[in-house]
Write a protein that holds these residues in place. Structure first.
Motif, PDB file in Angstrom:
ATOM      1  N   GLU A 147       0.813  -1.217   0.000  1.00  0.00           N
ATOM      2  CA  GLU A 147       0.000   0.000   0.000  1.00  0.00           C
ATOM      3  C   GLU A 147       0.848   1.269   0.000  1.00  0.00           C
ATOM      4  OE1 GLU A 147      -3.241   0.387  -0.137  1.00  0.00           O
ATOM      5  OE2 GLU A 147      -4.083  -1.595   0.300  1.00  0.00           O
ATOM      6  N   LEU A 148       2.155   1.110   0.120  1.00  0.00           N
ATOM      7  CA  LEU A 148       3.015   2.296   0.178  1.00  0.00           C
ATOM      8  C   LEU A 148       3.919   2.336  -1.041  1.00  0.00           C
ATOM      9  CD1 LEU A 148       4.214   2.326   3.912  1.00  0.00           C
ATOM     10  CD2 LEU A 148       2.232   3.464   2.901  1.00  0.00           C
ATOM     11  N   ALA A 149       4.171   3.543  -1.518  1.00  0.00           N
ATOM     12  CA  ALA A 149       5.109   3.693  -2.629  1.00  0.00           C
ATOM     13  C   ALA A 149       5.910   4.970  -2.427  1.00  0.00           C
ATOM     14  CB  ALA A 149       4.354   3.753  -3.949  1.00  0.00           C
ATOM     15  N   LYS A 150       7.151   4.912  -2.924  1.00  0.00           N
ATOM     16  CA  LYS A 150       7.983   6.115  -2.869  1.00  0.00           C
ATOM     17  C   LYS A 150       7.616   7.017  -4.026  1.00  0.00           C
ATOM     18  CE  LYS A 150      12.402   4.865  -0.879  1.00  0.00           C
ATOM     19  NZ  LYS A 150      13.788   4.540  -1.219  1.00  0.00           N
ATOM     20  N   ARG A 151       7.597   8.282  -3.755  1.00  0.00           N
ATOM     21  CA  ARG A 151       7.323   9.247  -4.827  1.00  0.00           C
ATOM     22  C   ARG A 151       8.245  10.418  -4.636  1.00  0.00           C
ATOM     23  NH1 ARG A 151       1.773  11.997  -4.923  1.00  0.00           N
ATOM     24  NH2 ARG A 151       2.425  13.039  -6.844  1.00  0.00           N
ATOM     25  N   THR A 152       8.724  10.938  -5.748  1.00  0.00           N
ATOM     26  CA  THR A 152       9.517  12.152  -5.644  1.00  0.00           C
ATOM     27  C   THR A 152       8.600  13.329  -5.911  1.00  0.00           C
ATOM     28  OG1 THR A 152      11.446  10.991  -6.394  1.00  0.00           O
ATOM     29  CG2 THR A 152      11.516  13.382  -6.553  1.00  0.00           C
ATOM     30  N   THR A 153       8.604  14.247  -4.997  1.00  0.00           N
ATOM     31  CA  THR A 153       7.830  15.465  -5.213  1.00  0.00           C
ATOM     32  C   THR A 153       8.773  16.621  -4.965  1.00  0.00           C
ATOM     33  OG1 THR A 153       7.188  15.469  -2.907  1.00  0.00           O
ATOM     34  CG2 THR A 153       5.638  14.482  -4.461  1.00  0.00           C
ATOM     35  N   LYS A 154       8.229  17.776  -5.056  1.00  0.00           N
ATOM     36  CA  LYS A 154       9.081  18.935  -4.838  1.00  0.00           C
ATOM     37  C   LYS A 154       8.757  19.572  -3.502  1.00  0.00           C
ATOM     38  CE  LYS A 154       9.894  19.603  -9.674  1.00  0.00           C
ATOM     39  NZ  LYS A 154       9.154  19.989 -10.873  1.00  0.00           N
ATOM     40  N   GLN A 155       9.808  20.015  -2.865  1.00  0.00           N
ATOM     41  CA  GLN A 155       9.618  20.689  -1.577  1.00  0.00           C
ATOM     42  C   GLN A 155      10.249  22.079  -1.665  1.00  0.00           C
ATOM     43  OE1 GLN A 155      10.790  18.356   1.819  1.00  0.00           O
ATOM     44  NE2 GLN A 155      10.418  20.019   3.261  1.00  0.00           N
ATOM     45  N   PHE A 156       9.640  23.014  -0.947  1.00  0.00           N
ATOM     46  CA  PHE A 156      10.176  24.379  -0.990  1.00  0.00           C
ATOM     47  C   PHE A 156      11.534  24.462  -0.304  1.00  0.00           C
ATOM     48  CE2 PHE A 156       5.655  25.303  -1.684  1.00  0.00           C
ATOM     49  CZ  PHE A 156       5.784  26.086  -2.824  1.00  0.00           C
ATOM     50  N   TYR A 157      12.408  25.230  -0.930  1.00  0.00           N
ATOM     51  CA  TYR A 157      13.762  25.412  -0.421  1.00  0.00           C
ATOM     52  C   TYR A 157      14.043  26.911  -0.393  1.00  0.00           C
ATOM     53  CZ  TYR A 157      18.823  24.753   0.100  1.00  0.00           C
ATOM     54  OH  TYR A 157      20.110  24.771   0.567  1.00  0.00           O
TER      55      TYR A 157
END
Ligand SMILES: [Zn+2]
Length: 707
Positions: free
Chosen positions: A140-150
């Motif tokens: 039920e879990l998957a890794k995802r790349t998203t964007k985070q504010f820097y």
């Protein structure tokens, strides 16, 4: 009198019940809305259920939500202003403030815990680790790349609350939107946030890629659709829940302004399969529907990169489980965050299962036999148990969409809860927010002007199950009441003696009606029955009225219609008082008639005290004590239809043996707040009827002039 009238039509209650109240963040104390909109209703239900199904069958838990970026951000600001404690100290101080505010409102949690502090924290860490392992094992879990504010100026990634902008969800006007959620509970992708500003440097942050674990929420759409259908026919689940859940079950849609139509048409064949819906009537935008959330995601990226302005509609999206901040429950076994160290769990998912951790904590620490089962699954997974979760309408997405999907994904018998969502309590007709323009009073501050029982009754009779209602305490009302003719100056509501305080509407019932009935019975028994119960039995129409009210009340409480339950009790109290007035006056000089009048008043008082117990526990327990009964016996619904004489028999006495207390003169079961007492009143008490002239002792409260 039958012991169990109307058995056939009575609602059924679970064998065991868990009651939860939405967790307040550990970055501040409680504002009135937490207590009035969530904790007071939850406390009503917990107390009612303890009386109704037995105190060993009810567990009421809540706690401080210790983790997450609001807390980190609150701590950062405090530390900047010179606070020297650790973040744990900071959270503990806020938790203690919250706990003491709740105690002063008689909120009767079996445990008001804190997710990050002893004693619940080790349980919570374990429950979290077990749930994550289970979700992962079930795919039920998957890794995802998203964007985070820097923040390039501060040289660091920003947590959710360190970025503020406007909410991109269509129709939402919130300007308190953070990296991926707004203060109204909408979730979105960080790149959608409108006009982001870093709270660290005031600059516009940039987005950089980060990796996190996500729960496959969209794959539970059909389970959720089935659940909402069932909820729609369940009288205990409110329309505000089902209509909000339905909104989230919508297909993935993008809304685009008509001015971008040409640009969209040019890109259309680069987008995943979609259907265009033309603007309806004079609408300024058209909509595009995709087959899945990720197809919409792809399309959004393409469109945004070609500067097409758009908004997305609500739909089910992968639900983030981890975050790369330090202050959180460790996401044991899942992954390392960039630069080493474990990822932590995002505060929302772990707060959804925190009540399970809290119930485990309660059961583990309770003396043997305190609860009917020491096994937490008997409370969360058994067919004869029920969980009532009291929340504000803002949190329906989390508790009624994400949580049921998580429970389904875990597939270990956690049943779907009964969510009890209230509409907002407005403050002076506006949405109250502690960061807004109209700062609402804290829960503690209100107690400088009202008693907790006055406020409980007021809030519980607001009908928040149906609509948002405004809370307008007169001492805080700075709006203009009228212009003074003599001075020509504006008089504010709070200074105008002619304005009635709307918050005190229900307390007149307590201090005048209920208080007076209880005193009449007790003074009457002392004067005319030598401190015993009246000899007569109540008239049959009185007994019937009490039975009817009890059954009506039970139906309202079962349906979580708390304000209606209040009306049932209030009407019975008014009827009782009217009847007592008439009968005690007519019985002047006639001992037998007086005893009969008193028997009727006792019957009403017995029922009224039982029904009002979840609203105003302290005063009702005082009545019970003065009537000479054990609270466990008196308030148990096993004996709901028993009169005082019958209760005495259950306790092993004959009705003639049972003694009631002699009240001191001018006794108040429901006192007014000292600030409401007119100056010059004796004993600091000013309720009507309590200022009895010397020599005319009890005259007001028994029969006038009877001697
Ligand atoms: Zn929003």
């Amino acid at each position: 009198m039958p012991t169990e009238p109307g058995t056939a039509q009575r609602p059924t209650f679970p064998r065991r019940a868990v009651v939860t109240a939405g967790m307040p963040y550990g970055n501040k104390g409680l504002h009135f809305g937490h207590v009035g909109g969530v904790f007071a209703p939850a406390d009503f239900m917990a107390r009612f259920l303890r009386d109704r199904i037995g105190r060993d069958n009810v567990i009421f838990v809540s706690g401080t939500d210790c983790y997450g970026s609001p807390i980190m951000e609150g701590y950062r600001k405090q530390a900047e202003a010179g606070y020297e404690g650790t973040i744990t100290d900071y959270v503990r101080e806020n938790h203690e403030r919250q706990a003491s505010a709740l105690a002063s409102y008689q909120i009767s949690c079996d445990l008001f815990a804190a997710s990050g502090l002893e004693p619940a924290a080790p349980y919570h860490d374990k429950v979290t680790a077990r749930i994550l392992a289970r979700l992962r094992e079930r795919g039920e879990l998957a890794k995802r790349t998203t964007k985070q504010f820097y923040d390039t100026q501060a040289g660091q990634f920003l947590n959710g609350r360190q970025v503020v902008g406007r909410c991109p969800v269509r129709g939402c006007k919130s300007d308190k939107a953070y990296a991926d959620e707004c203060d109204l509970g909408h979730s979105f992708e960080p790149e959608e946030l409108i006009a982001p500003v870093s709270q660290l440097s005031g600059t516009r942050p940039e987005l950089r890629p980060v990796e996190n674990w996500y729960f496959d929420l969209p794959s539970h759409a059909s389970g959720l659709a089935g659940l909402v259908e069932r909820w729609e026919t369940d009288g205990q689940v409110r329309p505000v829940v089902t209509s909000t859940v339905r909104e989230w079950l919508a297909e993935p849609v993008i809304y685009i302004q008509n001015t971008f139509r040409a640009a969209f048409d040019e890109l259309a064949d680069q987008l995943p399969a979609h259907t265009v819906t033309e603007p309806q009537g004079k609408a300024s935008s058209f909509s595009v529907t995709f087959e899945s959330w990720d197809a919409r995601d792809q399309a959004r990226e393409t469109l945004v990169s070609h500067e097409v302005r758009l908004r997305t509609g609500k739909t089910l999206l992968p639900f983030r489980i981890t975050g790369n901040i330090d202050w959180g429950v460790p996401a044991a076994g899942l992954a390392e965050k960039d630069g080493g160290g474990p990822l932590t769990v995002w505060c929302w998912p772990e707060s959804l299962w925190a009540p399970i951790s809290f119930v485990q904590t309660v059961l583990d620490r309770a003396p043997e036999g305190r609860y009917s089962s020491p096994e937490w699954r008997d409370w969360w997974c058994a067919d004869d148990a029920q969980v009532f979760q009291f929340i504000g309408q803002d949190n329906v997405y989390f508790y009624c969409v994400a949580q049921p999907a998580l429970w389904e994904a875990l597939d270990e018998g956690l049943f779907q809860d009964t969510p009890v969502a209230n509409h907002h309590i407005l403050y002076m007709k506006k949405k109250a927010s502690s960061s807004g323009d109209v700062a609402p009073p804290s829960a503690e501050e209100l107690l400088d002007h009202y008693t907790s029982e006055q406020l409980r009754c007021h809030w519980l009779s607001l009908a928040l199950d149906q609509k948002a209602v405004s809370f307008q305490p007169k001492p805080f009302d700075a709006s203009v009441s009228h212009r003074d003719k003599k001075t020509g100056e504006d008089v504010l509501v709070r200074d105008d003696p002619r304005v009635v305080d709307p918050v005190l509407k229900e307390s007149a019932f307590l201090t005048n009606i209920f208080n007076r009935l209880a005193r009449s019975c007790l003074y009457g028994a002392a004067n005319a029955c030598d401190g015993h119960l009246p000899r007569a039995t109540a008239a049959s129409d009185v007994t019937e009225a009490c039975e009817r009210a009890t059954l009506d009340f039970e139906r309202c409480a079962h349906g979580l219609s708390i304000h209606k339950a209040f009306s049932v009790a209030e009407n019975l109290g008014r009827e009782a008082n009217k009847r007592w007035d008439a009968e005690s006056k007519a019985a002047r000089g006639d001992d037998e008639a007086y005893d009969a009048a008193l028997a009727n008043a006792f019957a009403y008082l017995r029922t009224l005290t039982l029904l009002m117990h979840p609203f105003v526990p302290r005063g009702c327990e005082l009545v019970c004590e003065r009537l000479g009964f054990d609270a466990g016996l008196f308030f148990s619904w096993d004996h709901a239809f028993k009169t005082c004489a019958q209760l005495a028999e259950v306790a092993g006495e004959t009705p003639r043996e049972h003694r009631v207390d002699e009240l001191p003169p001018r006794f108040d079961f429901f006192e007014k707040h000292p600030s409401q007492v007119k100056k010059g009143a004796k004993n600091g008490k000013g309720s009507k009827g309590s200022q009895v002239k010397k020599g005319a002792k009890h005259a007001n409260d028994t029969t006038e002039g009877r001697s």
